[in-house]
Design a protein around this motif. Structure first.
Motif, PDB file in Angstrom:
ATOM      1  N   TYR A 144       0.845  -1.675   0.105  1.00  0.00           N
ATOM      2  CA  TYR A 144       0.195  -0.275   0.474  1.00  0.00           C
ATOM      3  C   TYR A 144       0.888   0.953   0.000  1.00  0.00           C
ATOM      4  O   TYR A 144       0.507   2.103  -0.150  1.00  0.00           O
ATOM      5  CB  TYR A 144      -0.771  -0.149   0.926  1.00  0.00           C
ATOM      6  N   ILE A 145       2.056   1.398   0.319  1.00  0.00           N
ATOM      7  CA  ILE A 145       3.281   2.561   0.345  1.00  0.00           C
ATOM      8  C   ILE A 145       3.604   2.578  -0.496  1.00  0.00           C
ATOM      9  O   ILE A 145       4.333   3.645  -0.874  1.00  0.00           O
ATOM     10  CB  ILE A 145       3.778   2.373   2.031  1.00  0.00           C
ATOM     11  N   GLY A 146       3.608   1.902  -1.792  1.00  0.00           N
ATOM     12  CA  GLY A 146       4.733   1.850  -3.106  1.00  0.00           C
ATOM     13  C   GLY A 146       4.202   3.120  -3.878  1.00  0.00           C
ATOM     14  O   GLY A 146       5.368   3.827  -4.390  1.00  0.00           O
ATOM     15  N   TRP A 147       3.394   3.789  -3.312  1.00  0.00           N
ATOM     16  CA  TRP A 147       2.938   4.796  -4.618  1.00  0.00           C
ATOM     17  C   TRP A 147       3.777   6.154  -4.366  1.00  0.00           C
ATOM     18  O   TRP A 147       3.736   6.990  -5.214  1.00  0.00           O
ATOM     19  CB  TRP A 147       1.588   4.858  -4.922  1.00  0.00           C
ATOM     20  N   PHE A 148       3.462   5.827  -3.019  1.00  0.00           N
ATOM     21  CA  PHE A 148       4.821   7.248  -2.134  1.00  0.00           C
ATOM     22  C   PHE A 148       5.782   6.639  -1.660  1.00  0.00           C
ATOM     23  O   PHE A 148       6.579   8.043  -1.192  1.00  0.00           O
ATOM     24  CB  PHE A 148       3.182   8.192  -1.468  1.00  0.00           C
ATOM     25  N   ARG A 149       6.002   5.793  -1.508  1.00  0.00           N
ATOM     26  CA  ARG A 149       7.686   6.154  -1.281  1.00  0.00           C
ATOM     27  C   ARG A 149       7.918   4.729  -1.854  1.00  0.00           C
ATOM     28  O   ARG A 149       7.793   3.252  -1.697  1.00  0.00           O
ATOM     29  CB  ARG A 149       7.597   5.020   0.360  1.00  0.00           C
ATOM     30  N   LEU A 194      12.048   1.711  -0.046  1.00  0.00           N
ATOM     31  CA  LEU A 194      12.141   1.664   1.496  1.00  0.00           C
ATOM     32  C   LEU A 194      13.402   1.967   2.125  1.00  0.00           C
ATOM     33  O   LEU A 194      14.041   2.876   2.621  1.00  0.00           O
ATOM     34  CB  LEU A 194      11.929   0.451   1.921  1.00  0.00           C
ATOM     35  N   ALA A 195      14.713   1.961   1.416  1.00  0.00           N
ATOM     36  CA  ALA A 195      15.742   2.642   1.464  1.00  0.00           C
ATOM     37  C   ALA A 195      16.253   3.602  -0.102  1.00  0.00           C
ATOM     38  O   ALA A 195      16.432   3.319  -0.748  1.00  0.00           O
ATOM     39  CB  ALA A 195      16.888   1.260   1.872  1.00  0.00           C
ATOM     40  N   MET A 210      23.500  -0.773  -4.878  1.00  0.00           N
ATOM     41  CA  MET A 210      22.220  -1.210  -5.213  1.00  0.00           C
ATOM     42  C   MET A 210      22.441  -2.220  -5.533  1.00  0.00           C
ATOM     43  O   MET A 210      21.438  -2.984  -5.993  1.00  0.00           O
ATOM     44  CB  MET A 210      21.880  -0.492  -6.408  1.00  0.00           C
ATOM     45  N   GLN A 211      23.567  -3.047  -6.100  1.00  0.00           N
ATOM     46  CA  GLN A 211      23.437  -4.391  -6.848  1.00  0.00           C
ATOM     47  C   GLN A 211      25.008  -4.870  -6.443  1.00  0.00           C
ATOM     48  O   GLN A 211      26.346  -4.372  -6.464  1.00  0.00           O
ATOM     49  CB  GLN A 211      22.975  -4.433  -8.121  1.00  0.00           C
ATOM     50  N   THR A 212      25.074  -6.098  -7.001  1.00  0.00           N
ATOM     51  CA  THR A 212      26.439  -7.021  -6.936  1.00  0.00           C
ATOM     52  C   THR A 212      26.313  -7.539  -8.293  1.00  0.00           C
ATOM     53  O   THR A 212      25.126  -7.099  -9.438  1.00  0.00           O
ATOM     54  CB  THR A 212      26.736  -8.024  -5.891  1.00  0.00           C
ATOM     55  N   PRO A 213      27.762  -8.213  -9.268  1.00  0.00           N
ATOM     56  CA  PRO A 213      27.689  -9.113  -9.792  1.00  0.00           C
ATOM     57  C   PRO A 213      25.887 -10.344 -10.129  1.00  0.00           C
ATOM     58  O   PRO A 213      25.746 -10.033 -11.217  1.00  0.00           O
ATOM     59  CB  PRO A 213      28.556  -9.688 -10.659  1.00  0.00           C
ATOM     60  N   VAL A 214      25.892 -10.407  -8.997  1.00  0.00           N
ATOM     61  CA  VAL A 214      24.331 -11.458  -9.177  1.00  0.00           C
ATOM     62  C   VAL A 214      23.266 -11.679  -8.655  1.00  0.00           C
ATOM     63  O   VAL A 214      22.895 -12.276  -8.538  1.00  0.00           O
ATOM     64  CB  VAL A 214      25.492 -12.853  -8.911  1.00  0.00           C
ATOM     65  N   LEU A 263      21.288  -5.711  -3.763  1.00  0.00           N
ATOM     66  CA  LEU A 263      21.553  -4.887  -2.591  1.00  0.00           C
ATOM     67  C   LEU A 263      19.765  -4.071  -2.269  1.00  0.00           C
ATOM     68  O   LEU A 263      19.971  -4.144  -1.010  1.00  0.00           O
ATOM     69  CB  LEU A 263      22.573  -4.665  -2.185  1.00  0.00           C
ATOM     70  N   ASN A 264      19.288  -3.449  -2.786  1.00  0.00           N
ATOM     71  CA  ASN A 264      18.247  -3.033  -2.611  1.00  0.00           C
ATOM     72  C   ASN A 264      16.983  -2.715  -3.532  1.00  0.00           C
ATOM     73  O   ASN A 264      17.449  -3.449  -4.407  1.00  0.00           O
ATOM     74  CB  ASN A 264      18.682  -1.451  -2.929  1.00  0.00           C
ATOM     75  N   VAL A 265      15.811  -2.961  -3.160  1.00  0.00           N
ATOM     76  CA  VAL A 265      14.587  -3.494  -3.445  1.00  0.00           C
ATOM     77  C   VAL A 265      13.961  -2.732  -3.338  1.00  0.00           C
ATOM     78  O   VAL A 265      13.343  -2.146  -2.728  1.00  0.00           O
ATOM     79  CB  VAL A 265      14.354  -4.853  -3.461  1.00  0.00           C
ATOM     80  N   PRO A 266      13.542  -1.815  -5.156  1.00  0.00           N
ATOM     81  CA  PRO A 266      12.321  -1.170  -4.498  1.00  0.00           C
ATOM     82  C   PRO A 266      10.835  -2.053  -3.559  1.00  0.00           C
ATOM     83  O   PRO A 266      10.692  -3.055  -3.713  1.00  0.00           O
ATOM     84  CB  PRO A 266      11.379  -1.336  -6.355  1.00  0.00           C
ATOM     85  N   THR A 267      10.427  -0.823  -2.803  1.00  0.00           N
ATOM     86  CA  THR A 267       9.018  -1.253  -2.224  1.00  0.00           C
ATOM     87  C   THR A 267       8.349  -2.612  -3.393  1.00  0.00           C
ATOM     88  O   THR A 267       7.717  -3.233  -2.155  1.00  0.00           O
ATOM     89  CB  THR A 267       8.390  -0.157  -2.028  1.00  0.00           C
TER      90      THR A 267
END
Length: 377
Positions: free
Chosen positions: A176-181, A184-185, A194-198, A201-205
């Motif tokens: 329910y919060i993805g539209w305004f946030r 999360l990080a 944000m990521q490694t080769p595989v 490390l950061n995923v959208p809400t």
């Protein structure tokens, strides 16, 4: 990757699902155009993240489709795939939409798109071998469980850290919060890579929201009744992502095949003597500086070139204070754990391999073979 998924969806409505080779080629082409590469070796990164196949010697009579988890990639099965192929399985992995390129490609992905790729490639595999099994890690385990409950022709399941119920009681809010946030990080803040080769490390809400919905699917399936085909499950007591006790409970209630086994890493569950199909192993191995097993560690051999005991990928983003994380990044000696463990005087990195990998693989194969006699020994 959304455009690719929509194109594939339009095509599949009019024709048979894409062959695995065509699906693989189209996915690789998309990745080559859209991936945020993390190393100079672009070819290696594509190979690590792309759908992959391991073929047995001779004509395969059984096959297994393996599905990775949220933010992960087909590399999750780099060690498990060859083990299965040696035993005569045609082994395939897939790449879930929104993965393999860059985390922002998950901003608009849906659970239905993940389900569609699983459905199509399971159907393709079924056309090529008479007996099909499914396997999954975390979110992927939820997806294959849902498919298996709906398709009686699936011969059995292999589930690693199945996320039937999230450990975080607030996971439901992500729907329910993805539209305004949307994150999360905050992305590209310089604090969290944000990521490694595989993996991401950061995923959208939105990614977490689809993960939560996959857990609701699994819970709904489990409430429908027992699942009588052989099932292998591996979980760790200290998993920071899933409710391990719930998985254990559901295994004992729902997965009734006498050959089914659950491998539990941690302190032995209560009344273990009354649970003959549960195999417990300690996850505290101080001689290897292992304080506890992690959500992802069950998948990988100690010899894995990226995640093994001497692998090139050390996951230092592990819920520690910044000074300890810097010590880890500089290569100082560390202990290994799941996300979030802190103890005075210790620097923790994520455990990315399983010291019991070969034993676990043997149990897995015995379950798939329905070898009750061997499992009883």
């Amino acid at each position: 990757m959304l455009a690719l998924v929509l194109a594939l969806s339009a095509g599949s409505a009019l024709a048979q699902p894409l062959s695995f080779t065509t699906y693989q080629q189209q996915t690789i082409a998309w990745m080559q155009q859209h991936r945020a590469f993390q190393t100079p070796d672009h070819a290696a990164e594509i190979a690590w993240n792309a759908p992959r196949e391991w073929r047995p010697s001779g004509t395969p009579k059984k096959g297994i489709l393996l599905v990775h988890g949220l933010g992960d990639s087909p590399w999750s099965f780099n060690d498990i795939g060859p083990q299965l192929a040696k035993q005569g399985y045609l082994v395939r992995t897939l790449l879930l939409p929104g993965h393999g390129t860059q985390p922002k490609d998950m901003l608009d992905v849906t659970l239905a798109q993940w389900q569609q790729v699983v459905r199509e490639q399971a159907q393709v595999l079924r056309q090529e071998v008479p007996e099909v099994y499914l396997g999954g890690f975390s979110t992927g385990a939820n997806l294959v469980l849902d498919y298996a409950y709906q398709h009686d022709d699936i011969a059995g399941l292999v589930l690693f850290s199945p996320a039937f119920r999230p450990r975080n009681g607030y996971a439901w809010l992500t729907q329910y919060i993805g539209w305004f946030r949307p994150w999360l990080a905050k992305p590209d803040s310089g604090v969290r890579p944000m990521q490694t080769p595989v993996r991401y490390l950061n995923v959208p809400t939105n990614g977490f929201a689809q993960f939560y919905r996959s857990a609701l699917l699994a819970q709904s399936d489990l409430k429908r009744g027992v699942y009588t085909k052989p099932v292998f499950i591996a979980i760790t007591q200290h998993d920071s992502v899933l409710d391990a006790d719930y998985v254990l409970q559901q295994f004992n209630r729902r997965f009734t095949n006498p050959a089914s086994r659950l491998v539990w890493y941690g302190s032995s569950p209560a009344q273990i003597d009354a649970l003959p199909r549960v195999l417990a192993r300690s996850d505290y191995l101080p001689d290897q500086r292992i304080a506890q097993f992690s959500h992802m560690s069950l998948l990988f051999s100690p010899d894995n070139p990226l995640y093994g005991s001497h692998g090139s990928q050390r996951l230092c983003w592990n819920g520690q204070d910044a000074p300890d994380m810097q010590k880890c990044l500089k290569g100082e000696p560390v202990w290994y754990s799941d996300y979030g463990l802190r103890e005075p005087g210790k620097v923790f990195s994520r455990l990315t391999f399983n010291p019991y990998f070969q034993w676990q693989a043997q149990v897995m194969l015995q379950v798939l073979d329905g070898n009750v006699a061997a499992l009883a020994q």
